[in-house]
Design a protein around this motif. Structure first.
Motif, short mmCIF file in Angstrom:
data_model
loop_
_atom_site.label_atom_id
_atom_site.label_comp_id
_atom_site.label_asym_id
_atom_site.label_seq_id
_atom_site.Cartn_x
_atom_site.Cartn_y
_atom_site.Cartn_z
N GLY A 1 4.48 7.20 -3.24
CA GLY A 1 4.04 6.16 -2.31
C GLY A 1 3.78 6.82 -0.97
N CYS A 2 2.71 6.37 -0.27
CA CYS A 2 2.22 7.15 0.88
C CYS A 2 2.85 6.75 2.21
CB CYS A 2 0.69 7.06 0.96
SG CYS A 2 0.10 5.38 1.25
N LYS A 3 4.05 6.20 2.17
CA LYS A 3 4.72 5.76 3.42
C LYS A 3 4.90 6.96 4.36
CE LYS A 3 8.86 3.19 4.84
NZ LYS A 3 8.22 2.17 5.68
N ARG B 1 0.82 -1.22 0.00
CA ARG B 1 0.00 0.00 0.00
C ARG B 1 0.85 1.27 0.00
NH1 ARG B 1 -2.67 3.91 3.02
NH2 ARG B 1 -1.34 3.52 4.82
N GLU B 2 1.94 1.26 0.73
CA GLU B 2 2.76 2.48 0.83
C GLU B 2 3.68 2.67 -0.36
OE1 GLU B 2 4.51 1.84 4.69
OE2 GLU B 2 2.96 3.06 5.66
N LYS B 3 3.69 1.71 -1.27
CA LYS B 3 4.52 1.81 -2.49
C LYS B 3 3.68 2.01 -3.74
CE LYS B 3 7.96 -1.17 -2.92
NZ LYS B 3 8.60 -2.51 -2.94
N VAL B 4 2.37 1.82 -3.60
CA VAL B 4 1.51 1.82 -4.78
C VAL B 4 1.22 3.25 -5.26
CG1 VAL B 4 -0.93 1.53 -5.42
CG2 VAL B 4 0.37 -0.42 -4.58
#
Lengths: 242, 352
Positions: free
Chosen positions: B204-206, A41-44
């Protein structure tokens, strides 16, 4: 009690604008579930189309980009080339991917861009009020084929997935459907596979999803699901194409 | 620094690489082909991405994606190809994504021919795509200036989050001149690091909430509010970024106005007119938008006559008339379709 089923983190807890019986809601959830399951999710970075899914980014809980009508794969190509460490997908309808964007679709596939493509085929333009799509079936009545699609003047339903399968750089194409729980599970596996391929740098992967549009097919949700099963999937056979 | 002999097209490409441009997508069209070829040769060694796109539409939308992902991105073309890019430029403006779009103009309309022209001034300065938006428009007049000015173009694009049009013509693109260039390619970060980080970019939402790059604003009132924000930004640019070169403006009574290649011919005419004892001067807009209206509000004591000269049938002349606002006569001399006004024609018109 232990919670064993819940909304994926990648899907926001908001109501959608989709019509009753529309396939987009299911497809959005399957995609979000695949992203969660793969822990990406954090890379998409998702690329939303122009069409009914134009505000898909309001429902997905990760970075997203708009694309002009038909240009999603040009936009996605650049995002992935600039940020190869990210996971980039497009979500496109039949008008976007197989009519106005056919050039981008064929050339992105032919370059073998390491992308995941979710292709929603509902045989109609939904957003603009039910006009003929490249995938509209012969005889199917729409706002712009009021006497039914006629092969002599409108040509045949375009099987873009079979066309793309001819290209050497394309790694994976599967056609799935949303007409039964069993088919939905197959769709879930195919979407996950298409992301897994990108994670493993395998190249261009596309999942075509036959999706009901009761509103512009003039059917009840039940009838629409039945039509996908009995009629649409005869013209667009399900299964692995490449 | 070292002196290198190169074409305008190559100088723009090298200047872009020096500015930290690390994404280029283009499609072949004459007379800008040296630019795409230079990028094909040198972008990879600079650590960036080069793509020969399947169309102008794909190229500008690739720039949209690359810019959304945070890269300094550029595309180039010539007039008919730039027409095809207009939809993408409108989207860039709406989504507030920085980008540089080079137009090495040829004559039109339609396929026209491959001779030089300045007939895309309206398209560049008025916004050729749908909706109300502005792009900064810069127009170099020499190969060396092109090399430097394109670097400013990237800084302005990032500073204001706006597409910048870079306007040359077939002569500038093809002509070889010495360029005082950096002897080594600077690292991409050296210029970019001086600017604020692109917190809006898709990475990316990290560790943060998801970002969105989009021009679509459907809910009632949201687009109007956003458009007001764009208008405020455009007004800020109008105040800050007027850019022109003036020649003999202190005592000039006949002021020629020309940009790009045309301004060099006009400069030759000014010098010859001065030799004849005529108090001629020159205003050369370097920025076409924002138009340098301040250049026309100076020195109200002298009686002035303006002569606008273009490789078109009269486009920039409208901006000059708006700037002068009836205070002085504004005359026009122009040729298009491949014709270029000569020094003799200019002098004849001034003396007439």
């Amino acid at each position: 009690m232990k919670k064993i089923f819940s909304r994926p983190e990648s899907l926001r807890d908001v109501p959608t604008h989709y019509c009753p019986g529309c396939g987009h809601g299911i497809a959005h959830r399957l995609l979000a579930q695949a992203v969660d399951d793969l822990g990406i999710r954090e890379k998409v970075i998702g690329v939303a189309p122009v069409g009914c899914a134009v505000v898909a980014y309001d429902y997905w809980n990760f970075d997203c980009c708009e694309a002009a009508h038909g240009r999603a794969l040009a936009v996605a190509t650049a995002i992935k080339r600039v940020r190869p460490e990210n996971i980039v997908f497009t979500y496109q309808g039949d008008g976007d991917l197989a009519a106005i964007g056919t050039n981008e679709t064929i050339h992105t596939a032919n370059r073998g861009e390491n992308l995941t493509v979710i292709f929603i085929n509902n045989a109609i333009y939904g957003m603009t009020g039910g006009q003929m799509a490249p995938t509209t079936l012969l005889g199917q009545k729409t706002a712009t084929s009021p006497r039914g699609r006629n092969a002599d003047s409108e040509g045949y339903p375009l099987k873009i997935s079979e066309l793309l399968a001819q290209l050497p750089a394309v790694k994976y194409i599967e056609r799935v459907s949303l007409h039964s729980p069993q088919e939905v599970l197959k769709a879930q596996r195919a979407i996950k596979q298409a992301f897994q391929n990108q994670i493993e740098n395998k190249g261009f992967s596309l999942v075509e999803i036959l999706s009901p549009c009761p509103t512009y097919w003039g059917m009840s949700p039940d009838q629409a699901v039945e039509w996908v099963k009995e009629t649409m999937s005869k013209e667009f056979p399900l299964g692995r194409i490449k | 620094m070292k002196k290198i002999l190169m074409t305008g097209n190559e100088a723009i490409a090298e200047g872009a690489l020096q500015a930290g441009c690390r994404f280029y997508a283009g499609y072949p069209i004459t007379p800008q082909n040296e630019l795409i070829a230079y990028m094909a040769r040198h972008m990879i060694e600079a650590g960036g991405v080069f793509i020969q796109a399947e169309s102008e539409l794909a190229a500008i939308n690739m720039v949209f994606g690359a810019s959304a992902a945070g890269a300094r991105a550029m595309t180039s073309s010539s007039s008919p190809g730039v027409s095809l890019k207009q939809e993408g430029i409108s989207y860039l403006a709406g989504a507030e994504l920085p980008a540089v779009i080079v137009n090495i103009m040829r004559a039109g309309p339609g396929l026209g021919n491959i001779w030089p022209a300045q007939s895309d001034y309206f398209q560049a300065t008025r916004g050729g795509g749908n909706g109300e938006y502005r792009t900064i428009v810069l127009a170099p007049s020499s190969v060396n200036e092109a090399y430097n000015l394109v670097q400013d173009a990237f800084d302005l694009a990032d500073k204001y989050r706006i597409p910048v049009m870079f306007l040359g013509d077939g002569i500038l693109g093809q002509m070889m001149e010495p360029v005082l260039a950096h002897s080594q390619r600077l690292s991409a970060c050296s210029r970019v690091n001086q600017l604020p980080a692109k917190e809006w970019a898709l990475t990316g939402c990290k560790g943060r909430n998801p970002n969105l790059a989009a021009s679509f604003r459907l809910a009632e009132g949201v687009l109007e509010k956003h458009n007001m924000h764009l208008q405020q930004k455009y007004n800020e640019i109008r105040s800050n970024e007027q850019n022109y070169e003036g020649l003999f403006l202190d005592d000039a009574q006949v002021i020629l106005v020309a940009y790009g290649t045309m301004s060099r011919i006009a400069k030759g005419a000014v010098n010859r007119l001065r030799e004849k004892g005529i108090k001629a001067g020159l205003i050369r807009p370097v920025a076409l938008w924002p138009f340098p209206v301040n250049a026309f509000t100076q020195n109200k004591k002298l009686k002035i006559r303006y002569l606008v000269i273009e490789m078109s049938y009269g486009q920039m002349v409208e901006d000059v008339r708006l700037a002068v606002n009836g205070a002085w006569p504004v005359d026009f001399l122009g040729r298009s379709g491949g014709g270029v006004p000569t020094e003799d024609e200019i002098i004849k018109r001034v003396l007439f």
